[in-house]
Scaffold this motif. Structure first.
Motif, PDB file in Angstrom:
ATOM      1  N   ASN A  63      59.130  15.893  14.434  1.00 18.93           N
ATOM      2  CA  ASN A  63      60.217  14.974  14.807  1.00 18.93           C
ATOM      3  C   ASN A  63      61.292  15.082  13.721  1.00 18.93           C
ATOM      4  N   TYR A  64      62.117  16.096  13.840  1.00 17.39           N
ATOM      5  CA  TYR A  64      63.021  16.443  12.741  1.00 17.39           C
ATOM      6  C   TYR A  64      64.267  15.566  12.655  1.00 17.39           C
ATOM      7  N   SER A  65      64.381  14.594  13.537  1.00 16.51           N
ATOM      8  CA  SER A  65      65.478  13.626  13.399  1.00 16.51           C
ATOM      9  C   SER A  65      65.157  12.615  12.292  1.00 16.51           C
ATOM     10  N   PHE A  66      63.867  12.466  12.012  1.00 16.56           N
ATOM     11  CA  PHE A  66      63.385  11.572  10.938  1.00 16.56           C
ATOM     12  C   PHE A  66      63.997  10.162  11.026  1.00 16.56           C
ATOM     13  N   GLN A  67      64.082   9.665  12.247  1.00 15.36           N
ATOM     14  CA  GLN A  67      64.727   8.364  12.464  1.00 15.36           C
ATOM     15  C   GLN A  67      64.026   7.229  11.719  1.00 15.36           C
ATOM     16  N   GLU A  68      62.692   7.183  11.811  1.00 13.38           N
ATOM     17  CA  GLU A  68      61.946   6.103  11.152  1.00 13.38           C
ATOM     18  C   GLU A  68      62.034   6.219   9.630  1.00 13.38           C
ATOM     19  N   THR A  69      62.008   7.455   9.141  1.00 12.20           N
ATOM     20  CA  THR A  69      62.120   7.655   7.693  1.00 12.20           C
ATOM     21  C   THR A  69      63.493   7.220   7.193  1.00 12.20           C
ATOM     22  N   ILE A  70      64.524   7.553   7.953  1.00 18.99           N
ATOM     23  CA  ILE A  70      65.885   7.159   7.578  1.00 18.99           C
ATOM     24  C   ILE A  70      66.032   5.640   7.553  1.00 18.99           C
ATOM     25  N   LYS A  71      65.420   4.962   8.532  1.00 15.54           N
ATOM     26  CA  LYS A  71      65.449   3.491   8.566  1.00 15.54           C
ATOM     27  C   LYS A  71      64.827   2.912   7.297  1.00 15.54           C
ATOM     28  N   LEU A  72      63.656   3.444   6.948  1.00 12.79           N
ATOM     29  CA  LEU A  72      62.974   2.969   5.738  1.00 12.79           C
ATOM     30  C   LEU A  72      63.792   3.263   4.484  1.00 12.79           C
ATOM     31  N   TYR A  73      64.415   4.419   4.479  1.00 10.76           N
ATOM     32  CA  TYR A  73      65.210   4.800   3.303  1.00 10.76           C
ATOM     33  C   TYR A  73      66.383   3.852   3.101  1.00 10.76           C
ATOM     34  N   TYR A  74      67.058   3.476   4.191  1.00  6.60           N
ATOM     35  CA  TYR A  74      68.203   2.576   4.048  1.00  6.60           C
ATOM     36  C   TYR A  74      67.774   1.144   3.730  1.00  6.60           C
ATOM     37  N   ILE A  75      66.577   0.773   4.152  1.00  4.64           N
ATOM     38  CA  ILE A  75      66.023  -0.522   3.713  1.00  4.64           C
ATOM     39  C   ILE A  75      65.790  -0.472   2.203  1.00  4.64           C
ATOM     40  N   TYR A  76      65.266   0.656   1.758  1.00  2.24           N
ATOM     41  CA  TYR A  76      65.035   0.864   0.316  1.00  2.24           C
ATOM     42  C   TYR A  76      66.356   0.770  -0.451  1.00  2.24           C
ATOM     43  N   ILE A  77      67.387   1.435   0.067  1.00  3.35           N
ATOM     44  CA  ILE A  77      68.702   1.418  -0.585  1.00  3.35           C
ATOM     45  C   ILE A  77      69.256   0.000  -0.662  1.00  3.35           C
ATOM     46  N   SER A  78      69.191  -0.705   0.478  1.00  3.31           N
ATOM     47  CA  SER A  78      69.771  -2.057   0.529  1.00  3.31           C
ATOM     48  C   SER A  78      68.991  -3.036  -0.339  1.00  3.31           C
ATOM     49  N   PHE A  79      67.686  -2.832  -0.399  1.00  5.12           N
ATOM     50  CA  PHE A  79      66.853  -3.781  -1.139  1.00  5.12           C
ATOM     51  C   PHE A  79      66.912  -3.556  -2.641  1.00  5.12           C
ATOM     52  N   PHE A  80      66.882  -2.302  -3.049  1.00  4.06           N
ATOM     53  CA  PHE A  80      66.763  -2.008  -4.482  1.00  4.06           C
ATOM     54  C   PHE A  80      68.069  -1.592  -5.156  1.00  4.06           C
ATOM     55  N   LYS A  81      68.966  -0.976  -4.403  1.00  8.76           N
ATOM     56  CA  LYS A  81      70.170  -0.450  -5.048  1.00  8.76           C
ATOM     57  C   LYS A  81      71.394  -1.357  -4.896  1.00  8.76           C
ATOM     58  N   ARG A  82      71.313  -2.334  -4.012  1.00  6.64           N
ATOM     59  CA  ARG A  82      72.453  -3.220  -3.804  1.00  6.64           C
ATOM     60  C   ARG A  82      72.737  -4.040  -5.054  1.00  6.64           C
ATOM     61  N   ASN A  83      71.648  -4.532  -5.653  1.00 13.50           N
ATOM     62  CA  ASN A  83      71.783  -5.305  -6.887  1.00 13.50           C
ATOM     63  C   ASN A  83      71.356  -4.436  -8.063  1.00 13.50           C
ATOM     64  N   ASP A  84      72.340  -3.970  -8.833  1.00 11.70           N
ATOM     65  CA  ASP A  84      72.049  -3.042  -9.932  1.00 11.70           C
ATOM     66  C   ASP A  84      71.107  -3.630 -10.974  1.00 11.70           C
ATOM     67  N   ASN A  85      71.080  -4.958 -11.062  1.00 13.02           N
ATOM     68  CA  ASN A  85      70.212  -5.604 -12.060  1.00 13.02           C
ATOM     69  C   ASN A  85      68.741  -5.455 -11.710  1.00 13.02           C
ATOM     70  N   ASN A  86      68.458  -5.328 -10.405  1.00 15.18           N
ATOM     71  CA  ASN A  86      67.068  -5.235  -9.957  1.00 15.18           C
ATOM     72  C   ASN A  86      66.617  -3.789  -9.757  1.00 15.18           C
ATOM     73  N   PHE A  87      67.587  -2.867  -9.794  1.00 12.83           N
ATOM     74  CA  PHE A  87      67.257  -1.486  -9.472  1.00 12.83           C
ATOM     75  C   PHE A  87      66.917  -0.680 -10.721  1.00 12.83           C
ATOM     76  N   LYS A  88      65.811   0.038 -10.633  1.00 13.40           N
ATOM     77  CA  LYS A  88      65.439   0.958 -11.709  1.00 13.40           C
ATOM     78  C   LYS A  88      65.670   2.383 -11.217  1.00 13.40           C
ATOM     79  N   ILE A  89      66.382   3.174 -12.001  1.00 11.79           N
ATOM     80  CA  ILE A  89      66.568   4.573 -11.641  1.00 11.79           C
ATOM     81  C   ILE A  89      65.185   5.205 -11.517  1.00 11.79           C
ATOM     82  N   GLU A  90      64.986   5.985 -10.440  1.00 11.44           N
ATOM     83  CA  GLU A  90      63.654   6.501 -10.134  1.00 11.44           C
ATOM     84  C   GLU A  90      62.990   7.217 -11.305  1.00 11.44           C
ATOM     85  N   LYS A  91      63.770   7.958 -12.069  1.00 12.66           N
ATOM     86  CA  LYS A  91      63.173   8.727 -13.166  1.00 12.66           C
ATOM     87  C   LYS A  91      62.624   7.837 -14.277  1.00 12.66           C
TER      88      LYS A  91
END
Length: 278
Positions: A218-246
């Motif tokens: 399923n190369y559209s990866f729709q469900e993965t993309i949904k999860l990824y944008y939840i991750y972005i909105s949850f962790f990267k929206r507020n820079d104080n709560n976000f840790k750079i992955e490395k």
């Protein structure tokens, strides 16, 4: 250690009784002496005599009976006979009017299940009972002198549940059973999102979902993309709560895989949007 609780004054409790029987008082005093010398088996023998001798009258004296049951429960608790102790503490808490001994019994019920739960045992029933009893304790006795102890053990029990589920999630992930690992990481995010390492759960969840869709072609990866944008909105929206992955406590192998997937998802998502617009 099991003996480091603030003990209630049993002598004071039994001094308040209105029993006039001298033999009864003598036996209780003897039991208390054994108890404070940490001779719990001898204490139990004396209490057995007391309960046998006073069986008929104690049925009428529920307050005294309750105190003896609690006393017996403590002895079994310190002897590590938790199943037996639980029976007495439950009798005191559930079958009698609420008072100080009911509060203490609820506390020791939680402690019995706390010591019954095993760090390496994946049967979590006892740990959930610890959480249940201690949450009830906080509701019923918010001003108790036990609150700090209860909070400490409650946190440890919740952390234990998290660690067990995390161990299982990693096991499935390493075995490439991505459907099962996805379920476990979703569970962890649902119930432990406030934990410091929840960002790591998200990364493993995204990788698991990606692998599932990749295996299913399923190369559209729709469900993965949904999860990824939840991750972005949850962790990267507020820079104080976000840790750079490395900077996360995560292996270089997983980090490299995640960054590779991240780059690919962005391209796929952009392509899909452009394609749909046409």
């Amino acid at each position: 250690m099991i003996n480091n609780h603030k003990m209630i004054n049993l002598i004071q409790i039994f001094d308040k009784t209105q029993i006039k029987n001298k033999i009864f008082k003598k036996n209780i005093k003897r039991a208390l002496i054994f108890f404070h010398k940490e001779k719990y088996e001898e204490t139990l023998k004396v209490l057995k005599e007391v309960l046998s001798e006073k069986k008929n009258s104690l049925n009428k004296e529920k307050t005294i009976y309750k105190k003896i049951l609690f006393f017996r429960g403590l002895c079994n608790y310190f002897l590590l006979n938790f199943d037996t102790a639980i029976l007495d503490f439950k009798s005191v808490f559930f079958k009698f009017d609420t008072n100080f001994l009911s509060e203490e019994s609820l506390f020791y019920l939680g402690m019995c299940y706390y010591f019954k739960s095993n760090d390496f045992n994946f049967d979590q029933k006892n740990t959930y009972k610890v959480i249940d009893f201690f949450l009830n304790f906080k509701i019923l006795y918010p001003n108790s002198r036990r609150i700090k102890e209860v909070d400490s053990h409650l946190y440890k029990a919740v952390f234990k549940i998290k660690q067990k589920n995390l161990t299982i999630a990693y096991y499935y992930f390493n075995k490439k059973n991505y459907k099962s690992s996805l379920i476990r990481f979703k569970y962890l995010i649902k119930y432990f999102i406030s934990m410091p390492d929840s960002q790591i759960f998200f990364i493993y969840m995204i990788i698991s979902q990606y692998k599932i869709e990749e295996n299913n072609k399923n190369y559209s990866f729709q469900e993965t993309i949904k999860l990824y944008y939840i991750y972005i909105s949850f962790f990267k929206r507020n820079d104080n709560n976000f840790k750079i992955e490395k900077k996360l406590k995560i292996s270089n192998k997983i980090l490299f895989l995640f960054k590779k997937i991240e780059s690919y998802l962005i391209i796929v998502d952009i392509y899909s949007k452009l394609y749909l617009k046409k």
